[in-house]
Design a protein around this motif. Structure first.
Motif, PDB file in Angstrom:
ATOM      1  N   ILE A   1       0.837  -1.207   0.000  1.00  0.00           N
ATOM      2  CA  ILE A   1       0.000   0.000   0.000  1.00  0.00           C
ATOM      3  C   ILE A   1       0.870   1.255   0.000  1.00  0.00           C
ATOM      4  CG2 ILE A   1      -1.643   1.331   1.373  1.00  0.00           C
ATOM      5  CD1 ILE A   1      -2.911  -1.345   2.179  1.00  0.00           C
ATOM      6  N   VAL A   2       1.907   1.266   0.822  1.00  0.00           N
ATOM      7  CA  VAL A   2       2.784   2.435   0.890  1.00  0.00           C
ATOM      8  C   VAL A   2       3.491   2.656  -0.447  1.00  0.00           C
ATOM      9  CG1 VAL A   2       4.914   3.312   1.946  1.00  0.00           C
ATOM     10  CG2 VAL A   2       3.101   2.354   3.372  1.00  0.00           C
ATOM     11  N   ILE A   3       3.971   1.609  -1.060  1.00  0.00           N
ATOM     12  CA  ILE A   3       4.646   1.731  -2.358  1.00  0.00           C
ATOM     13  C   ILE A   3       3.660   2.221  -3.415  1.00  0.00           C
ATOM     14  CG2 ILE A   3       5.735   0.430  -4.231  1.00  0.00           C
ATOM     15  CD1 ILE A   3       7.133  -1.221  -2.059  1.00  0.00           C
TER      16      ILE A   3
ATOM     17  N   ALA B   1       2.965   5.956  -2.768  1.00  0.00           N
ATOM     18  CA  ALA B   1       4.153   6.764  -3.050  1.00  0.00           C
ATOM     19  C   ALA B   1       4.412   6.864  -4.551  1.00  0.00           C
ATOM     20  CB  ALA B   1       5.363   6.179  -2.340  1.00  0.00           C
ATOM     21  N   SER B   2       4.118   5.813  -5.293  1.00  0.00           N
ATOM     22  CA  SER B   2       4.371   5.849  -6.729  1.00  0.00           C
ATOM     23  C   SER B   2       3.330   6.680  -7.462  1.00  0.00           C
ATOM     24  CB  SER B   2       4.411   4.439  -7.304  1.00  0.00           C
ATOM     25  OG  SER B   2       3.130   3.845  -7.221  1.00  0.00           O
ATOM     26  N   CYS B   3       2.162   6.890  -6.880  1.00  0.00           N
ATOM     27  CA  CYS B   3       1.113   7.683  -7.514  1.00  0.00           C
ATOM     28  C   CYS B   3       1.159   9.140  -7.100  1.00  0.00           C
ATOM     29  CB  CYS B   3      -0.263   7.122  -7.157  1.00  0.00           C
ATOM     30  SG  CYS B   3      -0.556   5.473  -7.817  1.00  0.00           S
ATOM     31  N   LYS B   4       2.042   9.490  -6.200  1.00  0.00           N
ATOM     32  CA  LYS B   4       2.117  10.858  -5.721  1.00  0.00           C
ATOM     33  C   LYS B   4       2.535  11.780  -6.855  1.00  0.00           C
ATOM     34  CE  LYS B   4       4.326  13.800  -2.329  1.00  0.00           C
ATOM     35  NZ  LYS B   4       5.377  13.898  -1.331  1.00  0.00           N
TER      36      LYS B   4
END
Length: 70
Positions: A13-15, A18-21
């Motif tokens: 979930i964190v990855i 972070a990748s969609c930020k």
């Protein structure tokens, strides 16, 4: 395996988040871009030669801002 599943799920979930930020960059208008010199409005239902509704001309200043519209 049962104890590592929540950690693995959290990591995924964190990855994903972070990748969609979206990274925001300040607007830089000094770059090269397409600038219109004229805009022609056509009425495609009319015959060729009488299909032009209007022609608008644009001029720009040294900072690439529209200065006049005719």
């Amino acid at each position: 395996m049962k104890k590592s599943f929540p950690l693995l799920l959290l990591l995924v979930i964190v990855i994903s988040v972070a990748s969609c930020k979206k990274t925001s960059h300040p607007s830089n208008n000094s770059g090269s871009g397409t600038m219109l010199s004229e805009f022609v409005a056509l009425d495609t239902t009319q015959a060729i030669g009488s299909d032009t509704l209007s022609i608008t001309y644009f001029t720009y200043d040294n900072l690439k801002r529209v200065s006049t519209i005719n």
